[in-house]
Design an enzyme around this catalytic site. Structure first.
Site, short mmCIF file in Angstrom:
data_model
loop_
_atom_site.label_atom_id
_atom_site.label_comp_id
_atom_site.label_asym_id
_atom_site.label_seq_id
_atom_site.Cartn_x
_atom_site.Cartn_y
_atom_site.Cartn_z
NE ARG A 190 -4.20 -1.60 2.21
CZ ARG A 190 -5.28 -1.53 1.46
NH1 ARG A 190 -5.42 -0.54 0.61
NH2 ARG A 190 -6.23 -2.44 1.54
NE ARG A 245 -21.72 -1.13 -0.48
CZ ARG A 245 -20.51 -1.62 -0.71
NH1 ARG A 245 -20.29 -2.91 -0.56
NH2 ARG A 245 -19.52 -0.86 -1.11
#
Length: 236
Positions: free
Chosen positions: A96, A178
Site C-alpha cells: 500500500r 449502500r
C-alpha cells in the site's frame, strides 16, 4: 487451466473501487492455482488468534493508530513462508506504500532475514497490473449498484436493472443502496485511492514492471490479457 508446476511468482493488482479487482483476483486464483493473499484477512486472523503480531496490531487499532508497516510486513512475510505460496500468489491490498514495495523487493531478492523462509517461485520479481477504468464508468458501476436485503442479489440500474424498477426479481423486496455507493462518498474514495496508488505506480513504472489494462473490456478478455502478462511479465 494452467500446469500445476508452472512458476507464477507474486502478482500485484491495482484498481480503484469498482474496477473489478476482486472479480479478477478470484478468476486468476482459479486459473493459476495459487492463493490470494489479503492483508486484511491476515490482519484479522492474527488478531483473532492473538498472535504476537496480532496483539501489537490490535493495540495500535484500539488506540486509533494505523498498523505500522513493520507489523504488516512481518505478517506478510510469515504468510508468504507457507507451502501453498511456493509457485506464487495474488497479493490483495499489499503493498500500500512505497516503503512496503521496497521491503517486498528486498524480501524477493534475498536481502532480508525473512527471505530464508520464503521460496516464492524461486523469488521471481512481481508482476504489477493496474486496471484502468474511465471515471464516469466507475461512477455508473458504483452509484448504480443496488442490492436485495433478502437474498443479496446485486443489480445495477444502468447495466443490469431489475425487471421492475427498484424491486428484486427473485424476492420482490425493495432494493437498497449502500451508503458507500453514494456519489459524494465514492468521489472521496476514488481521490484517496489515486493519492495512495500514484506513488506506487510511479515506483513500479520506473522498474519497467507496471502493466496497464483496460478495465472497461469484457471480464473474460481482461482475465485472458492478465494471464498473458503474468506469463511473460515475470521473466523480464
Amino acid at each position: 487451466m494452467q500446469s500445476d508446476t508452472r512458476k507464477v511468482g507474486p502478482v500485484i493488482l491495482f484498481g480503484p473501487p469498482g474496477a473489478g479487482k476482486g472479480t479478477q483476483s478470484k478468476r486468476l486464483v482459479q486459473a493459476l492455482g495459487v492463493p490470494q493473499i489479503s492483508t486484511g484477512d491476515i490482519l484479522r486472523e492474527n488478531v483473532a488468534q492473538e498472535t504476537g503480531w496480532g496483539k501489537q496490531a490490535k493495540a495500535a487499532m484500539e488506540s486509533g493508530q494505523l498498523v505500522s508497516d513493520f507489523i504488516v510486513c512481518a505478517m506478510v512475510a510469515e504468510r508468504l513462508g507457507k507451502p501453498d505460496t511456493s509457485r506464487g500468489c495474488i497479493l490483495d491490498g499489499f503493498p500500500r506504500t512505497v516503503a512496503q514495495a521496497e521491503w517486498l523487493d528486498k524480501l524477493l531478492t534475498g536481502k532480508l532475514f525473512e527471505s530464508t523462509r520464503v521460496s516464492l517461485a524461486s523469488n521471481l520479481p512481481p508482476v504489477v497490473i493496474s486496471i484502468k477504468v474511465d471515471y464516469n464508468q466507475l461512477l455508473q458501476r458504483l452509484t448504480g449498484r443496488r442490492s436485495c436485503p433478502s437474498c443479496g442479489t446485486i443489480y445495477n440500474v444502468y447495466s443490469k436493472p431489475p425487471k421492475v424498477e427498484g424491486i428484486c426479481d427473485l424476492e420482490g423486496s425493495k432494493l437498497v443502496m449502500r451508503q458507500d455507493d453514494r456519489e459524494e462518498v465514492i468521489a472521496g474514495r476514488l481521490k484517496a485511492y489515486e493519492q495512495q496508488t500514484l506513488p506506487l505506480e510511479k515506483y513500479y513504472r520506473a522498474q519497467g514492471r507496471l502493466f496497464e489494462i483496460n478495465g472497461d473490456a469484457p471480464v473474460e478478455k481482461i482475465t485472458e490479457e492478465m494471464l498473458s502478462l503474468i506469463e511473460h511479465g515475470n521473466h523480464l
